[in-house]
Design a protein around this motif. Structure first.
Motif, PDB file in Angstrom:
ATOM      1  N   UNK A   1      45.445  47.272  40.151  1.00 51.71           N
ATOM      2  CA  UNK A   1      44.390  47.367  41.160  1.00 51.71           C
ATOM      3  C   UNK A   1      43.020  47.482  40.490  1.00 51.71           C
ATOM      4  N   UNK A   2      42.967  48.242  39.397  1.00 50.11           N
ATOM      5  CA  UNK A   2      41.690  48.395  38.688  1.00 50.11           C
ATOM      6  C   UNK A   2      41.303  47.090  37.988  1.00 50.11           C
ATOM      7  N   UNK A   3      42.324  46.351  37.573  1.00 51.35           N
ATOM      8  CA  UNK A   3      42.086  45.097  36.846  1.00 51.35           C
ATOM      9  C   UNK A   3      41.312  44.087  37.699  1.00 51.35           C
ATOM     10  N   UNK A   4      41.456  44.208  39.041  1.00 51.61           N
ATOM     11  CA  UNK A   4      40.736  43.305  39.944  1.00 51.61           C
ATOM     12  C   UNK A   4      39.234  43.384  39.673  1.00 51.61           C
ATOM     13  N   UNK A   5      38.759  44.582  39.290  1.00 50.98           N
ATOM     14  CA  UNK A   5      37.314  44.750  39.087  1.00 50.98           C
ATOM     15  C   UNK A   5      36.902  44.597  37.630  1.00 50.98           C
ATOM     16  N   UNK A   6      37.868  44.240  36.781  1.00 53.87           N
ATOM     17  CA  UNK A   6      37.554  44.164  35.353  1.00 53.87           C
ATOM     18  C   UNK A   6      36.806  42.882  35.003  1.00 53.87           C
ATOM     19  N   UNK A   7      37.064  41.825  35.751  1.00 56.28           N
ATOM     20  CA  UNK A   7      36.367  40.570  35.467  1.00 56.28           C
ATOM     21  C   UNK A   7      35.603  40.143  36.697  1.00 56.28           C
ATOM     22  N   UNK A   8      34.417  39.563  36.467  1.00 61.39           N
ATOM     23  CA  UNK A   8      33.579  39.153  37.594  1.00 61.39           C
ATOM     24  C   UNK A   8      34.281  38.148  38.510  1.00 61.39           C
ATOM     25  N   UNK A   9      35.100  37.298  37.902  1.00 66.87           N
ATOM     26  CA  UNK A   9      35.731  36.198  38.652  1.00 66.87           C
ATOM     27  C   UNK A   9      36.465  36.689  39.897  1.00 66.87           C
ATOM     28  N   UNK A  10      37.214  37.798  39.761  1.00 65.62           N
ATOM     29  CA  UNK A  10      38.045  38.227  40.879  1.00 65.62           C
ATOM     30  C   UNK A  10      37.239  38.735  42.076  1.00 65.62           C
ATOM     31  N   UNK A  11      36.313  39.720  41.867  1.00 62.71           N
ATOM     32  CA  UNK A  11      35.528  40.156  43.030  1.00 62.71           C
ATOM     33  C   UNK A  11      34.741  39.016  43.659  1.00 62.71           C
ATOM     34  N   UNK A  12      34.171  38.137  42.797  1.00 60.49           N
ATOM     35  CA  UNK A  12      33.383  37.022  43.338  1.00 60.49           C
ATOM     36  C   UNK A  12      34.266  36.131  44.219  1.00 60.49           C
TER      37      UNK A  12
ATOM     38  N   UNK B   1      34.732  25.963  45.229  1.00 61.17           N
ATOM     39  CA  UNK B   1      35.429  26.496  46.392  1.00 61.17           C
ATOM     40  C   UNK B   1      36.703  27.229  46.037  1.00 61.17           C
ATOM     41  N   UNK B   2      36.734  27.828  44.838  1.00 59.40           N
ATOM     42  CA  UNK B   2      37.916  28.582  44.430  1.00 59.40           C
ATOM     43  C   UNK B   2      38.109  29.779  45.355  1.00 59.40           C
ATOM     44  N   UNK B   3      39.324  29.917  45.881  1.00 63.57           N
ATOM     45  CA  UNK B   3      39.588  31.038  46.785  1.00 63.57           C
ATOM     46  C   UNK B   3      40.747  31.882  46.267  1.00 63.57           C
ATOM     47  N   UNK B   4      40.916  33.050  46.892  1.00 65.31           N
ATOM     48  CA  UNK B   4      41.838  34.043  46.349  1.00 65.31           C
ATOM     49  C   UNK B   4      43.297  33.565  46.371  1.00 65.31           C
ATOM     50  N   UNK B   5      43.645  32.697  47.327  1.00 64.08           N
ATOM     51  CA  UNK B   5      45.008  32.169  47.408  1.00 64.08           C
ATOM     52  C   UNK B   5      45.417  31.489  46.117  1.00 64.08           C
ATOM     53  N   UNK B   6      44.473  30.758  45.521  1.00 62.58           N
ATOM     54  CA  UNK B   6      44.749  30.061  44.281  1.00 62.58           C
ATOM     55  C   UNK B   6      45.026  31.048  43.138  1.00 62.58           C
ATOM     56  N   UNK B   7      44.232  32.130  43.096  1.00 62.39           N
ATOM     57  CA  UNK B   7      44.421  33.127  42.033  1.00 62.39           C
ATOM     58  C   UNK B   7      45.780  33.812  42.185  1.00 62.39           C
ATOM     59  N   UNK B   8      46.131  34.153  43.432  1.00 61.51           N
ATOM     60  CA  UNK B   8      47.440  34.768  43.679  1.00 61.51           C
ATOM     61  C   UNK B   8      48.547  33.803  43.256  1.00 61.51           C
TER      62      UNK B   8
END
Lengths: 284, 263
Positions: A51-62, A233-240
């Motif tokens: 959960x903390x890792x989500x905030x470790x890189x800018x890419x994820x929150x953005x 247009x990268x969205x969170x579905x792709x990251x998951x």
């Protein structure tokens, strides 16, 4: 209404099924989100690292913020354009109602992939819009900005989800009796007042259902950003999906999924709260 | 368009027509291009051909995936209609504790993004070491088809007049006879409607399937593969066929059960 234990017998098959194939999988996913992925494999443990890792890189929150923004804009547009259609279907086109509903259902049930693909062929640099503009002599070079952008994603998602929002709004309007509207008019309310005091509050449950559906589906969508979104247009579905398909970091993917569920529930409640604040909805 | 007496053609009508055109125009483009003779998407069309259709019908992968999709959708609609109808009887006819929570938990799966259903099922099948195949796809599809089955059946059963059943029982019918000769004929249209609807939902599903499919593909997975490979004119003809197939399903479904009352 009868009072005995028959309902338990009737509900058992469904809940047995749900326990195995819905609650258990959701629980497994939840457990995974506290595990750790190391170079040797998955380590069963209890850590908040994912959960903390989500905030470790800018890419994820953005990316998460972009997905939510696209989801909210899509859902708002869906509700805004569905409302007049549902309204005229209910109160104006009584005779054409069935026919128009068929048209909406056709759109709703024609293949999802095909509908996304349709917009790719329409917006592409060799697509329908560019071909027409060139045919009409308005442009010489194809417009390339149409495809592969967040705007293209929103256009496509609104197209896909509008039938989904029209139906619940239409169905909540079915419960508004014409007598009630006539009574309001007889008592001296003008058209706007009648709409704001009667039609809108009574149809708000449908609006909320429509909003929830279109918001969650669009925020979590995978296909549309993949086909028409491009790199912007990268969205969170792709990251998951990447965590489960490519990198095999299932714990992080699970944490991301639960974080998204948390944000979706939060924002849906904010939306419901706003409709209450605006006094659009009656408190029950 | 014919309007209600006294209603004028105004802004509302213009907006409605524009939105309906927006919803239908892309589908028309697909159908139009499926008859285009060249593989480049030229406008205006350079002729008329049914070549892509014959090519698709000869494609072994297409036929196999179509068969798998039909097989999955049939199983899904059979399971969903049974579980959904039983649950709907409980929700519309009985009063019990925590009824609100129960009705809500039945529809949770359709309020979640499909990708989350997909990855949770994937994790689950991996955790219990269950091999992914068309069977896992059937299990997965039912999860979002059952809620729709319950919703459609609820709208039918909530308006059901129980006194006809009581009359049958007073006249000496057993529980089974009452169901066979009274209840079932009344709810039959909705049952057919639910089966069509869940068939259509399963037949079209992509994202959940994507995570839990085994070696054998369903049609949407096959189409996805083609889309990844690039724009091919055969996609348009497949799309057109799928479009008319789902259209037929939905028209039949709506004829039997008013699925538009879906909430």
């Amino acid at each position: 209404m009868k009072k005995n234990r028959k309902h338990i017998v009737l509900l058992t098959p469904l809940f047995t099924y749900f326990t195995f194939f819905f609650f258990a999988p959701m629980f497994v996913l939840f457990v995974y989100s506290f595990w750790l992925k190391t170079s040797t494999g998955l380590v069963p443990t209890f850590t908040l690292h994912n959960y903390l890792y989500i905030f470790s890189r800018k890419l994820y929150p953005i990316t998460i913020l972009r997905s939510l923004r696209i989801g909210i804009i899509t859902a708002l547009i869906c509700v805004l354009i569905s409302y007049p259609v549902a309204f005229s279907l209910t109160f104006k086109y009584k005779k054409l109602q069935d026919f128009v509903l068929y048209l909406i259902l056709v759109s709703l049930f024609s293949s999802y992939l095909v509908r996304v693909y349709a917009w790719k062929t329409i917006l592409g640099s060799n697509g329908f819009i560019n071909q027409i503009l060139r045919y009409l002599g308005l442009i010489k070079e194809p417009l390339t900005f149409l495809l592969f952008s967040p705007t293209a994603i929103i256009i496509t998602l609104v197209f896909i989800l509008t039938p989904f929002t029209i139906l619940p709004i239409f169905s909540s309007m079915q419960n508004i009796s014409v007598d009630l509207i006539e009574a309001a008019r007889d008592l001296g309310a003008n058209k706007l007042q009648t709409f704001y005091k009667i039609v809108l509050p009574l149809s708000i449950p449908g609006v909320i259902t429509g909003f929830i559906f279109s918001f969650t589906i669009s925020t979590g969508d995978y296909v549309t950003p993949q086909l028409v979104g491009g790199t912007e247009g990268l969205m969170v579905g792709r990251i998951v999906q990447d965590q489960f398909g490519m990198t095999y970091n299932w714990p992080f993917g699970s944490a991301l999924a639960y974080f998204m569920i948390f944000l979706l529930i939060l924002l849906i409640n904010v939306f419901i709260w706003i409709t209450t604040i605006l006094k659009l909805r009656r408190k029950y | 368009m014919r309007l209600k007496k006294g209603a004028r053609f105004g802004v509302l009508d213009v907006i409605t027509i524009i939105i309906l055109l927006y919803l239908l125009f892309p589908l028309a483009v697909i159908v139009l291009y499926s008859f285009n003779p060249t593989s480049s998407l030229k406008f205006p069309l350079e002729g008329f051909t049914t070549r892509w259709y014959t090519e698709v019908v000869k494609d072994k992968n297409f036929i196999a995936s179509l068969r798998h999709s039909v097989y999955v959708a049939l199983a899904v609609s059979a399971i969903s209609v049974v579980l959904g109808t039983l649950a709907s009887f409980a929700l519309t006819r009985y009063d019990f504790k925590f009824k609100n929570i129960v009705s809500f938990s039945v529809i949770i799966p359709i309020t979640l993004p499909a990708i989350i259903l997909g990855i949770s099922l994937l994790s689950f099948f991996a955790a219990i070491d269950f091999k992914r195949s068309l069977l896992t796809v059937i299990f997965g599809h039912c999860i979002f088809c059952i809620p729709f089955a319950v919703l459609v059946m609820n709208s039918r059963l909530s308006g059901f007049d129980i006194s006809v059943e009581e009359a049958a029982k007073d006249l000496g019918a057993t529980t089974l006879q009452t169901f066979r000769y009274v209840t079932f004929p009344i709810i039959r249209p909705s049952i057919i409607g639910v089966m069509m609807l869940t068939f259509a939902l399963s037949f079209d599903e992509f994202l959940v399937t994507f995570f839990i499919i085994g070696k054998r593909n369903t049609l949407p997975i096959e189409i996805w593969g083609m889309l990844r490979r690039g724009v091919s004119p055969t996609i348009n003809s497949i799309a057109t066929m799928v479009l008319f197939f789902s259209m037929a399903l939905i028209i039949i479904a709506n004829k039997y059960a008013k699925i538009r009352t879906l909430r």
